[in-house]
Design a protein around this motif. Structure first.
Motif, PDB file in Angstrom:
ATOM      1  N   MET A 152      60.282  58.796  35.278  1.00 12.17           N
ATOM      2  CA  MET A 152      59.509  58.271  36.404  1.00 12.17           C
ATOM      3  C   MET A 152      58.669  57.093  35.942  1.00 12.17           C
ATOM      4  N   VAL A 153      58.778  55.985  36.662  1.00  9.26           N
ATOM      5  CA  VAL A 153      58.030  54.783  36.322  1.00  9.26           C
ATOM      6  C   VAL A 153      57.242  54.330  37.542  1.00  9.26           C
ATOM      7  N   VAL A 154      56.039  53.841  37.288  1.00  8.20           N
ATOM      8  CA  VAL A 154      55.178  53.301  38.338  1.00  8.20           C
ATOM      9  C   VAL A 154      54.846  51.868  37.956  1.00  8.20           C
ATOM     10  N   ASP A 155      55.267  50.925  38.772  1.00  9.86           N
ATOM     11  CA  ASP A 155      55.012  49.508  38.509  1.00  9.86           C
ATOM     12  C   ASP A 155      53.944  49.017  39.484  1.00  9.86           C
ATOM     13  N   ILE A 156      52.755  48.714  38.953  1.00  8.73           N
ATOM     14  CA  ILE A 156      51.626  48.287  39.785  1.00  8.73           C
ATOM     15  C   ILE A 156      51.446  46.781  39.615  1.00  8.73           C
ATOM     16  N   GLY A 157      51.857  46.024  40.595  1.00  3.54           N
ATOM     17  CA  GLY A 157      51.764  44.575  40.528  1.00  3.54           C
ATOM     18  C   GLY A 157      50.576  44.030  41.298  1.00  3.54           C
ATOM     19  N   GLY A 158      50.615  42.742  41.536  1.00  2.00           N
ATOM     20  CA  GLY A 158      49.515  42.112  42.251  1.00  2.00           C
ATOM     21  C   GLY A 158      49.536  42.384  43.741  1.00  2.00           C
ATOM     22  N   GLY A 159      50.742  42.555  44.312  1.00  2.73           N
ATOM     23  CA  GLY A 159      50.830  42.733  45.757  1.00  2.73           C
ATOM     24  C   GLY A 159      51.445  44.030  46.201  1.00  2.73           C
ATOM     25  N   LYS A 182      45.757  42.468  43.966  1.00  3.37           N
ATOM     26  CA  LYS A 182      45.117  41.581  44.939  1.00  3.37           C
ATOM     27  C   LYS A 182      44.325  42.367  45.977  1.00  3.37           C
ATOM     28  N   HIS A 183      44.842  43.519  46.371  1.00  3.64           N
ATOM     29  CA  HIS A 183      44.143  44.348  47.347  1.00  3.64           C
ATOM     30  C   HIS A 183      42.902  44.986  46.721  1.00  3.64           C
ATOM     31  N   TRP A 184      42.966  45.255  45.417  1.00  6.44           N
ATOM     32  CA  TRP A 184      41.781  45.764  44.732  1.00  6.44           C
ATOM     33  C   TRP A 184      40.685  44.699  44.742  1.00  6.44           C
ATOM     34  N   ASP A 185      41.077  43.446  44.510  1.00 10.65           N
ATOM     35  CA  ASP A 185      40.099  42.352  44.565  1.00 10.65           C
ATOM     36  C   ASP A 185      39.472  42.262  45.950  1.00 10.65           C
ATOM     37  N   GLN A 186      40.311  42.386  46.986  1.00 10.56           N
ATOM     38  CA  GLN A 186      39.795  42.303  48.348  1.00 10.56           C
ATOM     39  C   GLN A 186      38.866  43.466  48.655  1.00 10.56           C
ATOM     40  N   THR A 204      35.951  35.589  41.602  1.00  9.08           N
ATOM     41  CA  THR A 204      34.789  36.384  41.192  1.00  9.08           C
ATOM     42  C   THR A 204      35.112  37.869  41.257  1.00  9.08           C
ATOM     43  N   ALA A 205      35.785  38.283  42.323  1.00  6.91           N
ATOM     44  CA  ALA A 205      36.157  39.693  42.462  1.00  6.91           C
ATOM     45  C   ALA A 205      37.100  40.127  41.348  1.00  6.91           C
ATOM     46  N   GLU A 206      38.032  39.276  41.004  1.00  9.23           N
ATOM     47  CA  GLU A 206      38.960  39.600  39.913  1.00  9.23           C
ATOM     48  C   GLU A 206      38.218  39.717  38.586  1.00  9.23           C
ATOM     49  N   ASP A 207      37.239  38.840  38.385  1.00  9.46           N
ATOM     50  CA  ASP A 207      36.435  38.881  37.162  1.00  9.46           C
ATOM     51  C   ASP A 207      35.653  40.190  37.069  1.00  9.46           C
ATOM     52  N   VAL A 208      35.110  40.623  38.206  1.00 10.64           N
ATOM     53  CA  VAL A 208      34.380  41.897  38.246  1.00 10.64           C
ATOM     54  C   VAL A 208      35.320  43.051  37.912  1.00 10.64           C
ATOM     55  N   LYS A 209      36.500  43.035  38.500  1.00 11.95           N
ATOM     56  CA  LYS A 209      37.484  44.098  38.265  1.00 11.95           C
ATOM     57  C   LYS A 209      37.852  44.196  36.789  1.00 11.95           C
ATOM     58  N   ILE A 210      38.068  43.048  36.156  1.00 10.95           N
ATOM     59  CA  ILE A 210      38.483  43.038  34.759  1.00 10.95           C
ATOM     60  C   ILE A 210      37.352  43.463  33.827  1.00 10.95           C
ATOM     61  N   LYS A 211      36.138  42.995  34.102  1.00 17.98           N
ATOM     62  CA  LYS A 211      35.029  43.229  33.171  1.00 17.98           C
ATOM     63  C   LYS A 211      34.407  44.611  33.291  1.00 17.98           C
ATOM     64  N   ILE A 212      34.214  45.108  34.502  1.00 16.50           N
ATOM     65  CA  ILE A 212      33.539  46.406  34.637  1.00 16.50           C
ATOM     66  C   ILE A 212      34.264  47.365  35.576  1.00 16.50           C
ATOM     67  N   GLY A 213      35.423  46.979  36.092  1.00 12.92           N
ATOM     68  CA  GLY A 213      36.157  47.838  37.005  1.00 12.92           C
ATOM     69  C   GLY A 213      36.820  49.001  36.289  1.00 12.92           C
ATOM     70  N   SER A 214      36.996  50.109  36.991  1.00  9.73           N
ATOM     71  CA  SER A 214      37.655  51.282  36.416  1.00  9.73           C
ATOM     72  C   SER A 214      38.123  52.207  37.532  1.00  9.73           C
ATOM     73  N   ALA A 215      39.097  53.047  37.195  1.00 12.71           N
ATOM     74  CA  ALA A 215      39.573  54.063  38.127  1.00 12.71           C
ATOM     75  C   ALA A 215      38.983  55.426  37.820  1.00 12.71           C
ATOM     76  N   TYR A 251      38.143  53.006  45.290  1.00 14.83           N
ATOM     77  CA  TYR A 251      38.669  54.360  45.488  1.00 14.83           C
ATOM     78  C   TYR A 251      39.775  54.422  46.540  1.00 14.83           C
ATOM     79  N   GLU A 252      39.579  53.786  47.684  1.00 14.77           N
ATOM     80  CA  GLU A 252      40.569  53.889  48.760  1.00 14.77           C
ATOM     81  C   GLU A 252      41.936  53.338  48.360  1.00 14.77           C
ATOM     82  N   PRO A 253      42.033  52.085  47.841  1.00 21.50           N
ATOM     83  CA  PRO A 253      43.360  51.598  47.443  1.00 21.50           C
ATOM     84  C   PRO A 253      43.954  52.390  46.282  1.00 21.50           C
ATOM     85  N   LEU A 254      43.105  52.878  45.355  1.00 24.54           N
ATOM     86  CA  LEU A 254      43.633  53.679  44.254  1.00 24.54           C
ATOM     87  C   LEU A 254      44.148  55.027  44.755  1.00 24.54           C
ATOM     88  N   ASN A 255      43.490  55.575  45.743  1.00 26.11           N
ATOM     89  CA  ASN A 255      43.937  56.851  46.302  1.00 26.11           C
ATOM     90  C   ASN A 255      45.285  56.692  47.010  1.00 26.11           C
TER      91      ASN A 255
END
Length: 339
Positions: A152-159, A182-186, A204-215, A251-255
Motif C-alpha cells: 500500500m502506497v500513499v502519494d501526497i502531492g501538492g494538489g 496547496k490545500h494545507w497552505d490555504q 507565507t503560509a507555505e513557510d509557516v507549514k514548513i517551519k512549524i507545521g505538524s500533523a 486538522y480538517e484536510p489531514l483528517n
C-alpha cells in the motif's frame, strides 16, 4: 546529429520533475508559468523564475499555475510549460524522436488523461505513454509490487492525495482526493484570517507549514511571527502563530487524508489487508515530509506507516525505472500509445 531521447515527466501541482534516460533525474521546477496578458500572450518565464513573480507581477504579466489538484487546468499554458522543460532536459538538442512517459493521477477521467497525452504531444514528444502516479511511486519506493502479496502506497502531492493497493504488478484498489500541500497552505491562510483578521499570502503560509507545521505533537514546538495585511484597515500587520495553532488549522484536510486511507482499506480484500498489516503503509510525495505525518496516520488507521526514502522523488524515480528497464505495466500502456 539527429537521434532519439527518452524522458519521464511528473507534472505536479507544485513542481514538475523531469527524468532523462541515461542521466537520472535531471531537475525539478515549480509548475508556474508567467504569461504576457496584454501583449501576444507569450510565455515570459517558466519554473523558478516564474514562481518568484507570484504576487509581484505588473498588470501586463500574470503568474499562472496551469496544473491544479493534479489535473490540467490550462491546456495551452501546460503545453508551453512542458515544451520549455523538454527543451531544458534535452539541452535544446534536435531529436528525431522524443519519447515521453508522463505520470498521471489515478483519479483522473479519460478526458483528463487525453488532455495530458495531447499536451505532451503538442510540447514536442513524438511518442507518449502514461503511468499512474501511485504505481510509479510504489516502484520508486522499492515496494515488492510484483509479488503475490499486498503493498500500500500513499502519494501526497501538492494538489491531490492518492492511495493504492498493489499486488502481482497491478493496482487492486485505488482512490484519490483533491487535497494536498496547496490545500494545507490555504487552510493556514483561512485560519489566520478567521482568528487574527490578517490576510497572508501563499508563500507565507507555505513557510509557516514548513517551519512549524505538524500533523502530530512533536518535541521542541515553537512559534513564529508572520506578516500580512490587516483586513479591518488595510494596513500592514503581524501576529505570532504557534505550532499548536498550525496543527489545528491543518486538522480538517489531514483528517480527509486519514478518511481516504480507511476507505481504501475497507475496499481491499482481507488477505491483502493482512499483508499490509505486516508490511505497513509507505508514504511518498512532498506531503510525507510534514512533521508527524506517519505517526498521525498510524494513529488514525491502526496500521504501521513509514516514509519512503527521498519521498518527493519517488514518482519520477519509479517512472524512470519503468522507462529504463522497459517494464510492461498495465498503467504504462493505457492512455497513450504511439501516434
Amino acid at each position: 546529429m539527429l537521434f532519439s531521447q527518452d524522458i519521464c515527466i511528473d507534472p505536479g501541482t507544485s513542481d514538475t520533475r523531469v527524468f532523462v534516460k541515461g542521466k537520472g533525474r535531471v531537475f525539478s521546477e515549480p509548475s508556474v508559468v508567467a504569461v504576457d496578458t496584454e501583449g501576444s500572450g507569450k510565455v515570459v518565464a517558466v519554473g523558478e523564475q516564474a514562481k518568484e513573480m507570484i504576487g509581484r507581477t505588473p498588470g501586463s504579466l500574470q503568474a499562472v499555475c496551469p496544473i491544479r489538484d493534479g489535473v490540467i487546468a490550462d491546456f495551452e499554458v501546460t503545453t508551453e510549460m512542458l515544451r520549455a522543460l523538454i527543451r531544458k532536459a534535452t539541452n535544446n538538442a534536435i531529436f528525431t524522436r522524443v519519447r515521453a512517459m508522463v505520470c498521471v493521477s489515478c483519479g483522473v477521467t479519460d478526458v483528463e488523461r487525453r488532455a495530458v497525452h495531447l499536451a505532451a504531444r503538442d510540447a514536442g514528444a513524438r511518442y507518449v505513454s502514461l503511468i499512474s502516479s501511485p504505481m510509479a511511486a510504489a516502484i520508486g519506493a522499492n515496494l515488492p509490487i510484483n509479488r503475490p502479496e499486498g503493498s500500500m502506497v500513499v502519494d501526497i502531492g501538492g494538489g491531490s492525495t492518492e492511495v493504492a493497493v498493489l499486488s502481482l504488478g497491478d493496482v487492486v484498489s485505488a482512490q484519490a482526493i483533491r487535497v494536498g500541500g496547496k490545500h494545507w497552505d490555504q487552510a493556514i491562510i483561512d485560519y489566520v484570517r478567521r482568528k487574527y483578521n490578517l490576510l497572508i499570502g501563499e508563500r507565507t503560509a507555505e513557510d509557516v507549514k514548513i517551519k512549524i507545521g505538524s500533523a502530530f505533537p512533536y518535541e521542541g514546538e515553537g512559534a513564529m511571527n508572520i506578516r500580512g495585511r490587516k483586513l479591518d484597515d488595510g494596513l500592514p500587520g503581524s501576529v505570532e502563530i504557534s505550532s499548536l495553532e498550525v496543527r489545528d488549522a491543518l486538522y480538517e484536510p489531514l483528517n480527509r487524508v486519514a478518511e481516504l486511507l480507511r476507505s481504501t482499506v475497507e475496499k481491499t480484500p482481507p488477505e491483502l489487508v493482512g499483508d499490509i498489516m505486516n508490511s505497513g503503509i509507505v508514504l511518498t510525495g512532498g506531503g510525507a515530509l510534514l512533521r508527524g505525518m506517519a505517526r498521525f496516520l498510524r494513529t488514525e488507521v491502526k496500521i504501521p506507516v513509514t516514509v519512503a526514502d527521498d519521498p518527493m522523488n519517488c514518482v519520477i524515480r519509479g517512472a524512470g525505472r519503468c522507462l529504463s528497464d522497459k517494464l510492461d505495466l498495465p498503467d504504462s500502456r493505457s492512455g497513450g500509445a504511439a501516434m
